[in-house]
Write an enzyme that holds these catalytic residues in place. Structure first.
Site, PDB file in Angstrom:
ATOM      1  N   GLY A  14       0.817  -1.217   0.000  1.00 38.98           N
ATOM      2  CA  GLY A  14       0.000   0.000   0.000  1.00 38.98           C
ATOM      3  C   GLY A  14       0.844   1.257   0.000  1.00 38.98           C
ATOM      4  N   SER A  16       1.768   3.095  -2.895  1.00 40.89           N
ATOM      5  CA  SER A  16       1.684   3.971  -4.069  1.00 40.89           C
ATOM      6  C   SER A  16       1.248   5.367  -3.661  1.00 40.89           C
ATOM      7  CB  SER A  16       0.709   3.393  -5.100  1.00 40.89           C
ATOM      8  OG  SER A  16      -0.582   3.277  -4.545  1.00 40.89           O
ATOM      9  N   VAL A  65      -3.213  -7.677  -1.491  1.00 40.54           N
ATOM     10  CA  VAL A  65      -2.957  -8.363  -0.218  1.00 40.54           C
ATOM     11  C   VAL A  65      -4.047  -9.385   0.137  1.00 40.54           C
ATOM     12  CG1 VAL A  65      -1.532  -6.510   0.757  1.00 40.54           C
ATOM     13  CG2 VAL A  65      -4.010  -6.547   1.228  1.00 40.54           C
ATOM     14  N   ASN A  91       1.163  -2.367   5.425  1.00 39.10           N
ATOM     15  CA  ASN A  91       0.495  -1.065   5.536  1.00 39.10           C
ATOM     16  C   ASN A  91      -0.804  -0.981   4.740  1.00 39.10           C
ATOM     17  OD1 ASN A  91       0.597   2.074   5.907  1.00 39.10           O
ATOM     18  ND2 ASN A  91       0.431   1.722   3.696  1.00 39.10           N
ATOM     19  N   SER A 143      -3.875   1.422  13.866  1.00 38.03           N
ATOM     20  CA  SER A 143      -4.563   2.714  13.967  1.00 38.03           C
ATOM     21  C   SER A 143      -4.919   2.950  15.423  1.00 38.03           C
ATOM     22  CB  SER A 143      -5.853   2.680  13.130  1.00 38.03           C
ATOM     23  OG  SER A 143      -6.557   3.903  13.238  1.00 38.03           O
ATOM     24  N   TYR A 157     -13.711  -1.648  10.389  1.00 38.76           N
ATOM     25  CA  TYR A 157     -12.329  -1.130  10.347  1.00 38.76           C
ATOM     26  C   TYR A 157     -11.669  -1.228  11.728  1.00 38.76           C
ATOM     27  CZ  TYR A 157      -8.520   2.235   9.765  1.00 38.76           C
ATOM     28  OH  TYR A 157      -7.288   2.841   9.747  1.00 38.76           O
ATOM     29  N   ALA A 159     -12.426  -3.165  14.175  1.00 39.99           N
ATOM     30  CA  ALA A 159     -12.177  -4.578  14.508  1.00 39.99           C
ATOM     31  C   ALA A 159     -10.919  -5.077  13.802  1.00 39.99           C
ATOM     32  CB  ALA A 159     -13.385  -5.427  14.112  1.00 39.99           C
ATOM     33  N   LYS A 161      -8.316  -3.307  12.846  1.00 43.48           N
ATOM     34  CA  LYS A 161      -7.100  -2.666  13.377  1.00 43.48           C
ATOM     35  C   LYS A 161      -6.761  -3.212  14.767  1.00 43.48           C
ATOM     36  CE  LYS A 161      -6.102  -0.919   9.889  1.00 43.48           C
ATOM     37  NZ  LYS A 161      -4.785  -0.857   9.231  1.00 43.48           N
ATOM     38  N   ILE A 190      -3.796  11.431   9.983  1.00 41.30           N
ATOM     39  CA  ILE A 190      -2.618  11.717   9.160  1.00 41.30           C
ATOM     40  C   ILE A 190      -3.062  12.350   7.850  1.00 41.30           C
ATOM     41  CG2 ILE A 190      -0.581  10.697   8.053  1.00 41.30           C
ATOM     42  CD1 ILE A 190      -0.730  10.441  11.208  1.00 41.30           C
TER      43      ILE A 190
HETATM   44  P1  NAP Z   1      -4.638   5.404   1.196  1.00 42.65           P
HETATM   45  O1  NAP Z   1      -4.098   6.766   1.018  1.00 42.65           O
HETATM   46  O2  NAP Z   1      -6.030   5.093   0.744  1.00 42.65           O
HETATM   47  O3  NAP Z   1      -3.617   4.377   0.485  1.00 42.65           O
HETATM   48  C1  NAP Z   1      -3.889   3.014   0.522  1.00 42.65           C
HETATM   49  C2  NAP Z   1      -2.793   2.261  -0.210  1.00 42.65           C
HETATM   50  O4  NAP Z   1      -3.064   0.854  -0.092  1.00 42.65           O
HETATM   51  C3  NAP Z   1      -2.749   2.551  -1.702  1.00 42.65           C
HETATM   52  O5  NAP Z   1      -1.421   2.443  -2.141  1.00 42.65           O
HETATM   53  C4  NAP Z   1      -3.604   1.433  -2.304  1.00 42.65           C
HETATM   54  O6  NAP Z   1      -3.267   1.248  -3.664  1.00 42.65           O
HETATM   55  C5  NAP Z   1      -3.178   0.271  -1.392  1.00 42.65           C
HETATM   56  N1  NAP Z   1      -4.153  -0.826  -1.288  1.00 42.65           N
HETATM   57  C6  NAP Z   1      -5.466  -0.774  -0.946  1.00 42.65           C
HETATM   58  N2  NAP Z   1      -6.003  -2.003  -0.994  1.00 42.65           N
HETATM   59  C7  NAP Z   1      -5.005  -2.861  -1.348  1.00 42.65           C
HETATM   60  C8  NAP Z   1      -4.937  -4.254  -1.564  1.00 42.65           C
HETATM   61  N3  NAP Z   1      -6.022  -5.056  -1.460  1.00 42.65           N
HETATM   62  N4  NAP Z   1      -3.745  -4.807  -1.907  1.00 42.65           N
HETATM   63  C9  NAP Z   1      -2.641  -4.020  -2.052  1.00 42.65           C
HETATM   64  N5  NAP Z   1      -2.644  -2.702  -1.862  1.00 42.65           N
HETATM   65  C10 NAP Z   1      -3.821  -2.122  -1.519  1.00 42.65           C
HETATM   66  O7  NAP Z   1      -4.570   4.937   2.723  1.00 42.65           O
HETATM   67  P2  NAP Z   1      -3.791   5.591   3.979  1.00 42.65           P
HETATM   68  O8  NAP Z   1      -4.663   6.602   4.606  1.00 42.65           O
HETATM   69  O9  NAP Z   1      -2.404   5.942   3.578  1.00 42.65           O
HETATM   70  O10 NAP Z   1      -3.769   4.309   4.973  1.00 42.65           O
HETATM   71  C11 NAP Z   1      -2.696   3.393   4.956  1.00 42.65           C
HETATM   72  C12 NAP Z   1      -2.753   2.563   6.223  1.00 42.65           C
HETATM   73  O11 NAP Z   1      -2.717   3.432   7.337  1.00 42.65           O
HETATM   74  C13 NAP Z   1      -4.026   1.727   6.368  1.00 42.65           C
HETATM   75  O12 NAP Z   1      -3.707   0.476   6.916  1.00 42.65           O
HETATM   76  C14 NAP Z   1      -4.871   2.528   7.328  1.00 42.65           C
HETATM   77  O13 NAP Z   1      -5.726   1.720   8.095  1.00 42.65           O
HETATM   78  C15 NAP Z   1      -3.791   3.147   8.207  1.00 42.65           C
HETATM   79  N6  NAP Z   1      -4.199   4.382   8.892  1.00 42.65           N
HETATM   80  C16 NAP Z   1      -4.426   5.550   8.214  1.00 42.65           C
HETATM   81  C17 NAP Z   1      -4.747   6.718   8.904  1.00 42.65           C
HETATM   82  C18 NAP Z   1      -4.932   8.060   8.210  1.00 42.65           C
HETATM   83  O14 NAP Z   1      -5.193   9.066   8.898  1.00 42.65           O
HETATM   84  N7  NAP Z   1      -4.770   8.157   6.910  1.00 42.65           N
HETATM   85  C19 NAP Z   1      -4.884   6.684  10.286  1.00 42.65           C
HETATM   86  C20 NAP Z   1      -4.680   5.480  10.949  1.00 42.65           C
HETATM   87  C21 NAP Z   1      -4.304   4.345  10.244  1.00 42.65           C
HETATM   88  P3  NAP Z   1      -4.254   0.440  -4.686  1.00 42.65           P
HETATM   89  O15 NAP Z   1      -5.641   0.962  -4.456  1.00 42.65           O
HETATM   90  O16 NAP Z   1      -3.715   0.718  -6.045  1.00 42.65           O
HETATM   91  O17 NAP Z   1      -4.117  -1.009  -4.338  1.00 42.65           O
END
Ligand code: NAP
Length: 259
Positions: A14, A16, A65, A91, A143, A157, A159, A161, A190
Site C-alpha cells: 500500500g 503507491s 494483499v 500497511n 490505527s 475497520y 475490529a 485494526k 494523518i
Molecule cells: P490510502 O491513502 O487510501 O492508500 C492506501 C494504499 O493501499 C494505496 O497504495 C492502495 O493502492 C493500497 N491498497 C489498498 N487495498 C489494497 C490491496 N487489497 N492490496 C494491495 N494494496 C492495496 O490509505 P492511507 O490513509 O495511507 O492508509 C494506509 C494505512 O494506514 C491503512 O492500513 C490505514 O488503516 C492506516 N491508517 C491511516 C490513517 C490516516 O489518517 N490516513 C490513520 C490510521 C491508520 P491500490 O488501491 O492501487 O491497491
C-alpha cells in the site's frame, strides 16, 4: 543517531500513496532498497519513479494483499531485485465508512479480508525471506481507531485494526526464534492525498482537537517505522507506538481547552 538501514531490502504494501508512500520515502532517504506495492501498477511505478528521481532505490510491483499468489510473486520480486527481504511494512488498508445497521456481510468481509487477513497473508508470503535475513523486521500499520478510539461507520475497520494487534502478540512470539521482531505503529489523523480534498476548514477543525494542533504527516509514521526497523530496536517486539500528536490523551474537551 540510529544505525543506518542503508542497503536493506524493504517491502511496503500500500505504498503507491498515503502513509505507505511516506514510509517508503523515509526508508529510501536512508539508503534502503524499497519495493513499492499496490494493486495499481501505474501509481506504484509513479511513486518508484519519484523516489529514484530523488536519488533513492525503488522498484514497483502490483500485488493484492487479499491474494496469496500475488503476494508470493511480490516476495520473489523483492528477493530477485533487492537480494531478499529484511524489513516488511504491512500497511495496505481500506476504510469504507458505513454504519453497522446498513453494513452487509460482504462489506465486513472485504475490510477484514484486506486489513487483517491481508496482514496475515503478506507476512506468510514474506516469512521465508525474513528468516533468511537473520534480523527481519515486520512493522504493521494499525490505527488508534479500534484499539483505543471509536468512530461511527468504522466497526469493521476498528475490529480489523484491533485484530492486527492481537495477531501481532502471538506472531512476535512465534518469530522470535528467527530473530524477527513484529511491532505496530498506531497513527492518529494523518494528512494524505485523500484527506487534503476535505478542505482547509475541515482540516483546521480536526487539528483543533489534537494537543499538538496539527494533523500528522506521512513522514511522522515513516519515522516511527524506521525506529522499529533499526538495530537499536532489536530488543523490542510485540509493541506499539501511538503517533497521534496526543489526540488520545485529553480526558475531556474541557481538558483540551484548558491546556
Ligand atoms: P490510502 O491513502 O487510501 O492508500 C492506501 C494504499 O493501499 C494505496 O497504495 C492502495 O493502492 C493500497 N491498497 C489498498 N487495498 C489494497 C490491496 N487489497 N492490496 C494491495 N494494496 C492495496 O490509505 P492511507 O490513509 O495511507 O492508509 C494506509 C494505512 O494506514 C491503512 O492500513 C490505514 O488503516 C492506516 N491508517 C491511516 C490513517 C490516516 O489518517 N490516513 C490513520 C490510521 C491508520 P491500490 O488501491 O492501487 O491497491
Amino acid at each position: 543517531m540510529l544505525t543506518s538501514v542503508e542497503g536493506r531490502s524493504v517491502v511496503v504494501t500500500g505504498s503507491s500513496k498515503g502513509i505507505g508512500k511516506g514510509i517508503a520515502k523515509v526508508f529510501a532517504k536512508q539508503g534502503a532498497k524499497v519495493l513499492i506495492v499496490a494493486r495499481g501498477l501505474d501509481d506504484a511505478e509513479a511513486t518508484a519513479d519519484e523516489i529514484r528521481s530523488e536519488g533513492g532505490t525503488a522498484a514497483a510491483f502490483s500485488a493484492d494483499v487479499t491474494n496469496s499468489d500475488s503476494l508470493d510473486a511480490m516476495a520473489s520480486a523483492a528477493a530477485e531485485r533487492h537480494g531478499g527481504i529484511d524489513i516488511l511494512c504491512c500497511n495496505a488498508g481500506i476504510f469504507p465508512q458505513n454504519h453497522l445497521e446498513n453494513m452487509s456481510s460482504d462489506e465486513w468481509d472485504l475490510v477484514l479480508g484486506t486489513n487483517l487477513k491481508g496482514t496475515f497473508l503478506t507476512i506468510k508470503s514474506c516469512l521465508p525471506n525474513l528468516k533468511e535475513s537473520g534480523s527481519g523486521r515486520i512493522i504493521i500499520t494499525s490505527s488508534i481507531t479500534g484499539p483505543i478510539t471509536g468512530y461511527p461507520g468504522w466497526t469493521h475497520y476498528g475490529a480489523s485494526k484491533s485484530g492486527q494487534l492481537g495477531f501481532m502478540k502471538t506472531a512476535c512470539m512465534e518469530f522470535a526464534k528467527y530473530g524477527i521482531t513484529v511491532n505496530a505503529v498506531m497513527p492518529g489523523n494523518i494528512i494524505t492525498e485523500g484527506l487534503e480534498g476535505l478542505g482547509a476548514d475541515y482540516l483546521q477543525t480536526m487539528a483543533a482537537s489534537i494537543p499538538l494542533k496539527r494533523l500528522g504527516s506521512v513522514e511522522d509514521i515513516g519515522n516511527a517505522a524506521l525506529f522499529f526497523a533499526s538495530d537499536e530496536a532489536a530488543y523490542i517486539t510485540g509493541q506499539t507506538i501511538v503517533v497521534d500528536g496526543g489526540q488520545t490523551i485529553p480526558e475531556s474537551i474541557e481538558a483540551l481547552e484548558e491546556a
